[in-house]
Design a protein around this motif. Structure first.
Motif, PDB file in Angstrom:
ATOM      1  N   VAL A  66     -22.789 -60.904  -3.767  1.00  0.00           N
ATOM      2  CA  VAL A  66     -22.313 -59.580  -4.127  1.00  0.00           C
ATOM      3  C   VAL A  66     -21.318 -59.129  -3.066  1.00  0.00           C
ATOM      4  N   LEU A  67     -20.153 -58.682  -3.510  1.00  0.00           N
ATOM      5  CA  LEU A  67     -19.122 -58.167  -2.619  1.00  0.00           C
ATOM      6  C   LEU A  67     -19.044 -56.656  -2.827  1.00  0.00           C
ATOM      7  N   SER A  68     -19.717 -55.912  -1.963  1.00  0.00           N
ATOM      8  CA  SER A  68     -19.755 -54.458  -2.096  1.00  0.00           C
ATOM      9  C   SER A  68     -18.554 -53.843  -1.387  1.00  0.00           C
ATOM     10  N   LEU A  69     -17.884 -52.917  -2.082  1.00  0.00           N
ATOM     11  CA  LEU A  69     -16.713 -52.242  -1.509  1.00  0.00           C
ATOM     12  C   LEU A  69     -17.068 -50.898  -0.885  1.00  0.00           C
ATOM     13  N   GLU A  70     -18.346 -50.622  -0.683  1.00  0.00           N
ATOM     14  CA  GLU A  70     -18.777 -49.284  -0.298  1.00  0.00           C
ATOM     15  C   GLU A  70     -18.262 -48.846   1.070  1.00  0.00           C
ATOM     16  N   ARG A  71     -17.947 -49.801   1.964  1.00  0.00           N
ATOM     17  CA  ARG A  71     -17.466 -49.411   3.292  1.00  0.00           C
ATOM     18  C   ARG A  71     -15.952 -49.209   3.336  1.00  0.00           C
ATOM     19  N   LEU A  72     -15.243 -49.549   2.261  1.00  0.00           N
ATOM     20  CA  LEU A  72     -13.812 -49.258   2.172  1.00  0.00           C
ATOM     21  C   LEU A  72     -13.662 -47.874   1.555  1.00  0.00           C
ATOM     22  N   ALA A  73     -13.800 -46.850   2.363  1.00  0.00           N
ATOM     23  CA  ALA A  73     -13.911 -45.492   1.819  1.00  0.00           C
ATOM     24  C   ALA A  73     -12.974 -44.506   2.500  1.00  0.00           C
ATOM     25  N   THR A  74     -11.786 -44.967   2.863  1.00  0.00           N
ATOM     26  CA  THR A  74     -10.831 -44.098   3.548  1.00  0.00           C
ATOM     27  C   THR A  74      -9.765 -43.582   2.585  1.00  0.00           C
ATOM     28  N   ILE A  75      -9.517 -42.285   2.622  1.00  0.00           N
ATOM     29  CA  ILE A  75      -8.364 -41.721   1.921  1.00  0.00           C
ATOM     30  C   ILE A  75      -7.176 -41.872   2.863  1.00  0.00           C
ATOM     31  N   ARG A  76      -6.286 -42.766   2.533  1.00  0.00           N
ATOM     32  CA  ARG A  76      -5.228 -43.158   3.455  1.00  0.00           C
ATOM     33  C   ARG A  76      -4.135 -42.102   3.594  1.00  0.00           C
ATOM     34  N   ASP A  77      -3.776 -41.463   2.494  1.00  0.00           N
ATOM     35  CA  ASP A  77      -2.659 -40.533   2.552  1.00  0.00           C
ATOM     36  C   ASP A  77      -2.674 -39.643   1.310  1.00  0.00           C
ATOM     37  N   VAL A  78      -2.319 -38.371   1.501  1.00  0.00           N
ATOM     38  CA  VAL A  78      -2.125 -37.437   0.386  1.00  0.00           C
ATOM     39  C   VAL A  78      -0.724 -36.848   0.518  1.00  0.00           C
ATOM     40  N   ASP A  79       0.068 -36.969  -0.525  1.00  0.00           N
ATOM     41  CA  ASP A  79       1.443 -36.472  -0.518  1.00  0.00           C
ATOM     42  C   ASP A  79       1.589 -35.423  -1.626  1.00  0.00           C
ATOM     43  N   PRO A  80       1.477 -34.129  -1.281  1.00  0.00           N
ATOM     44  CA  PRO A  80       1.516 -33.090  -2.316  1.00  0.00           C
ATOM     45  C   PRO A  80       2.906 -32.839  -2.884  1.00  0.00           C
ATOM     46  N   ILE A  81       3.944 -33.374  -2.237  1.00  0.00           N
ATOM     47  CA  ILE A  81       5.287 -33.236  -2.788  1.00  0.00           C
ATOM     48  C   ILE A  81       5.567 -34.346  -3.796  1.00  0.00           C
ATOM     49  N   ASN A  82       5.153 -35.560  -3.450  1.00  0.00           N
ATOM     50  CA  ASN A  82       5.297 -36.681  -4.380  1.00  0.00           C
ATOM     51  C   ASN A  82       4.185 -36.700  -5.426  1.00  0.00           C
ATOM     52  N   PHE A  83       3.166 -35.847  -5.226  1.00  0.00           N
ATOM     53  CA  PHE A  83       1.988 -35.809  -6.106  1.00  0.00           C
ATOM     54  C   PHE A  83       1.348 -37.190  -6.215  1.00  0.00           C
ATOM     55  N   THR A  84       1.057 -37.770  -5.036  1.00  0.00           N
ATOM     56  CA  THR A  84       0.392 -39.065  -4.976  1.00  0.00           C
ATOM     57  C   THR A  84      -0.669 -39.050  -3.881  1.00  0.00           C
ATOM     58  N   MET A  85      -1.595 -39.985  -4.001  1.00  0.00           N
ATOM     59  CA  MET A  85      -2.641 -40.179  -3.010  1.00  0.00           C
ATOM     60  C   MET A  85      -2.907 -41.669  -2.879  1.00  0.00           C
ATOM     61  N   SER A  86      -2.995 -42.156  -1.640  1.00  0.00           N
ATOM     62  CA  SER A  86      -3.315 -43.562  -1.391  1.00  0.00           C
ATOM     63  C   SER A  86      -4.740 -43.640  -0.869  1.00  0.00           C
ATOM     64  N   VAL A  87      -5.561 -44.505  -1.471  1.00  0.00           N
ATOM     65  CA  VAL A  87      -6.990 -44.528  -1.163  1.00  0.00           C
ATOM     66  C   VAL A  87      -7.508 -45.953  -1.086  1.00  0.00           C
ATOM     67  N   ASP A  88      -8.630 -46.110  -0.385  1.00  0.00           N
ATOM     68  CA  ASP A  88      -9.391 -47.354  -0.432  1.00  0.00           C
ATOM     69  C   ASP A  88     -10.185 -47.421  -1.732  1.00  0.00           C
ATOM     70  N   ALA A  89     -10.502 -48.631  -2.150  1.00  0.00           N
ATOM     71  CA  ALA A  89     -11.197 -48.818  -3.424  1.00  0.00           C
ATOM     72  C   ALA A  89     -12.618 -48.296  -3.417  1.00  0.00           C
ATOM     73  N   GLY A  90     -13.231 -48.202  -2.244  1.00  0.00           N
ATOM     74  CA  GLY A  90     -14.620 -47.747  -2.180  1.00  0.00           C
ATOM     75  C   GLY A  90     -14.777 -46.246  -2.128  1.00  0.00           C
ATOM     76  N   CYS A  91     -13.681 -45.494  -2.182  1.00  0.00           N
ATOM     77  CA  CYS A  91     -13.790 -44.027  -2.184  1.00  0.00           C
ATOM     78  C   CYS A  91     -14.511 -43.555  -3.437  1.00  0.00           C
ATOM     79  N   VAL A  92     -15.467 -42.680  -3.267  1.00  0.00           N
ATOM     80  CA  VAL A  92     -16.172 -42.088  -4.405  1.00  0.00           C
ATOM     81  C   VAL A  92     -15.219 -41.136  -5.118  1.00  0.00           C
ATOM     82  N   LEU A  93     -15.251 -41.146  -6.437  1.00  0.00           N
ATOM     83  CA  LEU A  93     -14.324 -40.337  -7.222  1.00  0.00           C
ATOM     84  C   LEU A  93     -14.356 -38.871  -6.820  1.00  0.00           C
ATOM     85  N   GLN A  94     -15.531 -38.310  -6.597  1.00  0.00           N
ATOM     86  CA  GLN A  94     -15.613 -36.894  -6.239  1.00  0.00           C
ATOM     87  C   GLN A  94     -14.897 -36.605  -4.934  1.00  0.00           C
ATOM     88  N   SER A  95     -14.968 -37.518  -3.968  1.00  0.00           N
ATOM     89  CA  SER A  95     -14.284 -37.294  -2.695  1.00  0.00           C
ATOM     90  C   SER A  95     -12.773 -37.302  -2.889  1.00  0.00           C
TER      91      SER A  95
END
Length: 479
Positions: A95-124
């Motif tokens: 089993v390859l768990s992605l739970e520790r890849l949980a960093t929100i890398r960047d939020v760009d409110p002008i470009n309306f984009t967000m870069s995230v790790d795959a293990g980020c919980v949707l609510q976060s």
């Protein structure tokens, strides 16, 4: 100790060395929660659970497994419904768990984009978007536990598809570890990019069979300044469809959700959450739970009240309630969440996730209900879903008191007949849950030869030995 045991110990020691302290779990008690998902389905005990903390560690583990013929299955938040992320019972898997890849890398409110790790919980992710006065519109009942990598790998849908689209429409870029351990870096925050094949689309909805999603660039929307929710009582499903067509025209593109909720589902919700109250005095056969949202100064109350009036005049609805506060709106939407718990509390039952042309939903609902009850008169049909995108969860509670074997056999027969009717309506047996292992046989029965050859060719090109999520979607070679 046999030679195979000694070899396995060596392999696990190597993997532990790649991941560092706490990165590899091998004790049975530590691995137990990785073999169970939300509906209660259980997989086998895995070879081990790898918990990488970086994309490079994911690549190291996948590359090692590729070189040493170790099958592995990526795993997210344990909220899947088709058994795709559970370790296989026949062939031991890592089993390859992605739970520790949980960093929100960047939020760009002008470009309306967000870069995230795959293990980020949707609510976060939704919370981080809100802090930047933006919105990430994917909305799921499991958003407090599901991970964005799993949402991407299953092309998740949810409540807001009619306005914002599926997960596929919300991804601008991806980072993926390929089955041989190489890293595909497509993390571009571009709203337009027309250079060659759109490679990210290969991995969205592939359920972890073509690569391991480790990062994503997500598309954000302006945060709604005003949101209104309403529950409307309708006489039947055909009236719901008529009301939907009216709502799409009257509310334009501000309509974010339009959910069918039968009376049986409302009663299940009240049973599962005793603090909830029946919103209307007189029971109705079916209800619509709808939401309208605007990011500008628009009078949504007048818009919905006008819809009420037109719906009443046309005989499409008999009653309704417009939430007057955020707390009242939350109470209405809790019905949608609690009815899922109510179903789960009833034990084993048939869960389906079918898609039809929206205009066919009424005829399909009537036909399927008639034939299912002809096969099992004491069964309880719970057919609810996302009217705005044609996705109906046609679920069936079996008659009470059946022995386990008889219940399983009956549910299988009911599913086969239901899927036959779906096919007759030129629908899909999976709108958003995916194929995994549980729906594979029904999926393959309906797959044309060209479709199968294309899918098998892609799988062979990227994963010729079928080590990554083997036996999911497509059978293993030789099966």
């Amino acid at each position: 100790m046999t030679s195979n045991d000694a070899l396995l110990d060596t392999r696990l020691e190597d993997l532990a060395g790649l991941l560092g302290k706490g990165g590899l779990l091998t004790a049975a008690e530590d691995m137990e929660r990785y073999r169970v998902d939300w509906p209660g389905y259980r997989g086998a005990l895995p070879l081990a659970v790898a918990r990488p903390a970086t994309t490079q560690q994911v690549a190291d583990v996948v590359g090692y497994c590729h070189r040493h013929d170790i099958p592995l299955v990526p795993q997210g938040g344990h909220s899947g419904l088709v058994g795709g992320a559970l370790p296989d019972a026949e062939t031991p898997e890592l089993v390859l768990s992605l739970e520790r890849l949980a960093t929100i890398r960047d939020v760009d409110p002008i470009n309306f984009t967000m870069s995230v790790d795959a293990g980020c919980v949707l609510q976060s992710i939704k919370d981080a978007a809100a802090e930047a006065d933006c919105d990430f519109p994917l909305s799921l009942g499991a958003q407090g536990s599901c991970q964005i990598g799993g949402n991407i790998s299953t092309n998740a849908g949810g409540l807001n598809v009619l306005r914002y689209g599926m997960m596929r429409q919300l991804v601008l870029g991806l980072e993926v570890v390929l089955p041989d351990g190489r890293i595909y870096n497509g993390m571009k925050a571009l709203h337009k990019n027309n250079t060659g094949y759109d490679l990210k689309q290969l991995f969205i909805g592939a359920e972890g069979t073509l690569g391991v999603v480790t990062g994503a660039v997500l598309k954000l929307s302006p945060r709604a300044q005003t949101t209104r929710s309403a529950l409307l009582a309708c006489p039947d499903v055909d009236a719901v469809l008529g009301l939907y067509a009216l709502a799409r025209r009257r509310c334009c593109d501000l309509l974010t959700a339009f959910e069918l909720v039968p009376r049986t589902c409302l009663e299940l919700a009240l049973e599962a959450a005793p603090d909830l109250r029946d919103p209307l005095e007189t029971p109705s056969p079916v209800y619509v739970l709808m939401e309208v949202a605007a990011s500008g100064p628009i009078d949504l109350d007048t818009m919905i009240e006008g819809l009420f009036e037109q719906g009443l005049e046309a005989g499409l609805l008999s009653d309704g309630v417009l939430a007057g506060s955020d707390a009242q709106a939350e109470s209405l939407w809790r019905i949608r969440e609690a009815m899922l718990e109510g179903q789960r509390n009833r034990g084993e039952h048939l869960r389906t996730d079918v898609a039809l042309p929206i205009s066919s939903l009424g005829e399909f609902h009537a036909r399927a209900s008639q034939e299912i009850l002809a096969l099992s008169p004491e069964a309880t049909i719970i057919a609810y879903g996302h009217i705005g995108d044609g996705n109906l969860h046609f679920n069936i509670l079996p008659p009470p008191g059946l022995e386990t074997e008889a219940r399983t056999t009956l549910l299988h027969e009911l599913e086969e007949r239901l899927f036959e009717i779906v096919t007759e309506f030129d629908g899909s047996i999976s709108a958003e849950h995916g194929i995994g292992r549980f729906k594979q046989a029904a999926f393959l029965e309906r797959l044309s030869e060209p479709e199968f050859d294309l899918m098998r060719g892609l799988k062979y090109l990227l994963d010729p030995r079928s080590l990554l999520s083997p036996g999911r979607i497509l059978p293993r070679p030789g099966d």
